[in-house]
Design a protein around this motif. Structure first.
Motif, PDB file in Angstrom:
ATOM      1  N   PHE A 116       0.852  -1.182   0.000  1.00  8.57           N
ATOM      2  CA  PHE A 116       0.000   0.000   0.000  1.00  8.57           C
ATOM      3  C   PHE A 116       0.890   1.235   0.000  1.00  8.57           C
ATOM      4  O   PHE A 116       1.790   1.353   0.839  1.00  8.57           O
ATOM      5  N   ILE A 117       0.659   2.152  -0.934  1.00 10.65           N
ATOM      6  CA  ILE A 117       1.540   3.310  -1.104  1.00 10.65           C
ATOM      7  C   ILE A 117       0.713   4.579  -1.058  1.00 10.65           C
ATOM      8  O   ILE A 117      -0.379   4.656  -1.646  1.00 10.65           O
ATOM      9  N   ASN A 118       1.234   5.592  -0.369  1.00 10.17           N
ATOM     10  CA  ASN A 118       0.531   6.867  -0.307  1.00 10.17           C
ATOM     11  C   ASN A 118       1.532   7.983  -0.061  1.00 10.17           C
ATOM     12  O   ASN A 118       2.695   7.738   0.263  1.00 10.17           O
ATOM     13  N   ASN A 119       1.062   9.204  -0.207  1.00 14.72           N
ATOM     14  CA  ASN A 119       1.871  10.393   0.042  1.00 14.72           C
ATOM     15  C   ASN A 119       2.286  10.466   1.509  1.00 14.72           C
ATOM     16  O   ASN A 119       1.530  10.111   2.399  1.00 14.72           O
ATOM     17  N   ASP A 120       3.505  10.952   1.780  1.00 14.36           N
ATOM     18  CA  ASP A 120       4.020  10.953   3.151  1.00 14.36           C
ATOM     19  C   ASP A 120       3.230  11.873   4.090  1.00 14.36           C
ATOM     20  O   ASP A 120       3.065  11.560   5.275  1.00 14.36           O
ATOM     21  N   ALA A 121       2.729  13.002   3.576  1.00 14.07           N
ATOM     22  CA  ALA A 121       1.922  13.890   4.422  1.00 14.07           C
ATOM     23  C   ALA A 121       0.591  13.237   4.775  1.00 14.07           C
ATOM     24  O   ALA A 121       0.079  13.395   5.893  1.00 14.07           O
ATOM     25  N   ASN A 122       0.027  12.483   3.834  1.00 13.76           N
ATOM     26  CA  ASN A 122      -1.184  11.716   4.134  1.00 13.76           C
ATOM     27  C   ASN A 122      -0.897  10.675   5.209  1.00 13.76           C
ATOM     28  O   ASN A 122      -1.713  10.435   6.098  1.00 13.76           O
ATOM     29  N   CYS A 123       0.269  10.050   5.104  1.00 11.05           N
ATOM     30  CA  CYS A 123       0.654   9.058   6.113  1.00 11.05           C
ATOM     31  C   CYS A 123       0.799   9.708   7.490  1.00 11.05           C
ATOM     32  O   CYS A 123       0.442   9.117   8.511  1.00 11.05           O
ATOM     33  N   PHE A 124       1.328  10.928   7.520  1.00 15.11           N
ATOM     34  CA  PHE A 124       1.432  11.639   8.796  1.00 15.11           C
ATOM     35  C   PHE A 124       0.049  11.820   9.424  1.00 15.11           C
ATOM     36  O   PHE A 124      -0.163  11.511  10.607  1.00 15.11           O
ATOM     37  N   ALA A 125      -0.907  12.310   8.636  1.00 14.39           N
ATOM     38  CA  ALA A 125      -2.261  12.540   9.156  1.00 14.39           C
ATOM     39  C   ALA A 125      -2.895  11.232   9.613  1.00 14.39           C
ATOM     40  O   ALA A 125      -3.517  11.160  10.681  1.00 14.39           O
ATOM     41  N   LEU A 126      -2.734  10.191   8.819  1.00 19.79           N
ATOM     42  CA  LEU A 126      -3.330   8.903   9.158  1.00 19.79           C
ATOM     43  C   LEU A 126      -2.678   8.313  10.403  1.00 19.79           C
ATOM     44  O   LEU A 126      -3.348   7.746  11.272  1.00 19.79           O
ATOM     45  N   GLY A 127      -1.358   8.458  10.507  1.00 18.01           N
ATOM     46  CA  GLY A 127      -0.655   7.966  11.688  1.00 18.01           C
ATOM     47  C   GLY A 127      -1.113   8.670  12.947  1.00 18.01           C
ATOM     48  O   GLY A 127      -1.299   8.042  14.000  1.00 18.01           O
TER      49      GLY A 127
END
Length: 291
Positions: A106-117
């Motif tokens: 699963f791949i996504n933008n790093d800023a999106n990953c920050f919000a999701l984390g």
């Protein structure tokens, strides 16, 4: 996570470093970092990523989540462009890694990953609608709507960094660029000076807080989130720009939004890896069936 007995591998691919860790029983562990071979060929970098993943195979890896800057075709797992890694253009990263390891990717933008984390593992978990803002060398934003990550087409939602503001854009005034361009110092240096009561440093952060307030008002008009989570290295200087930030927000047209907005400061270590891990639960139902 989906199965607490198995490990989820999270990876944060940046222009400087590639970091990874495994989540086992909701505990992130075995965190490692290698320099990104950013000037090498696409093939060389792919092999470096694969080699790092292979080093984790002694864990019972269930799936792999990856955060990476730039635009991503999440449906097909294609990295469309990555500014600080010149050779990464239209990289079929998911296809490459699934063929190599036989695991869902699963791949996504790093800023999106920050919000999701932050939503999955941080204080923001109690809110339905949040925006995560990373304040560092650059500016990044990720969006959670109704408890789910919202990416838009090709992960381009939340690109407030490029929205015109004053004579430049929001990234120019709300990232480390502001301090370098206007005060010829890095935020960390200015933070130390502000701690010692230096007037110029305190003035710099007061101005910065005002600019960040304008960005947050823009976000409020667009999405009306319940909470904003600040991450990135500049968040550590929050005490020095907090007052001017809230003073700016006090001028917002709809007090029912601004006065109830929660501004949270990230306390998670390795938030990007947490977010990459969280991608698995966010998208696993559909993707696991395909692999």
């Amino acid at each position: 996570m989906s199965n607490p007995e198995k490990a989820i591998l999270g990876m944060d691919i940046g222009g400087t470093n590639i970091k990874a860790g495994v989540m086992i029983g909701n505990v992130l562990q075995d965190i490692r970092s290698i320099p990104t071979p950013s000037q090498e060929s696409q093939e060389f970098i792919l092999e470096a990523i694969a080699e790092m993943i292979a080093s984790y195979l002694h864990h019972d890896i269930q799936a792999i989540g990856i955060g990476i800057p730039g635009l991503i075709d999440t449906e097909n797992g294609i990295v469309l462009n990555l500014g600080n890694i010149p050779s990464f253009r239209k990289v079929h990263l998911r296809e490459f890694l699934q063929a190599r390891f036989g695991k869902p990717v699963f791949i996504n933008n790093d800023a999106n990953c920050f919000a999701l984390g932050e939503y999955k593992f941080g204080e923001a978990k109690i809110h339905k609608h949040i925006v995560g803002i990373t304040l560092g060398t650059g500016l990044g934003c990720g969006i959670i709507v109704n408890r789910h990550l919202y990416c838009g087409f090709n992960c381009a939602a939340g690109e407030w960094c490029s929205v015109p503001y004053l004579d430049q854009d929001f990234e120019y005034y709300c990232s480390g660029k502001f301090f370098l361009n206007h005060y010829q110092k890095k935020p960390k240096s200015l933070s130390k000076l502000a701690h010692a009561g230096d007037p110029e440093a305190l003035k710099a952060f007061a101005e910065y807080g005002n600019h960040l307030g304008e960005l947050i008002k823009n976000i409020l008009y667009t999405l009306a989130p319940e909470a904003i989570v600040l991450g990135g290295s500049i968040r550590k200087a929050f005490p020095y720009f907090k007052e001017s930030l809230y003073a700016n927000l006090a001028t917002f047209k709809y007090p029912s939004l601004s006065q109830n907005l929660k501004i949270l400061i990230s306390e998670l270590d390795e938030t990007a890896i947490h977010g990459a891990v969280a991608l698995v639960d966010e998208y696993a139902v559909d993707r696991v069936k395909e692999v």
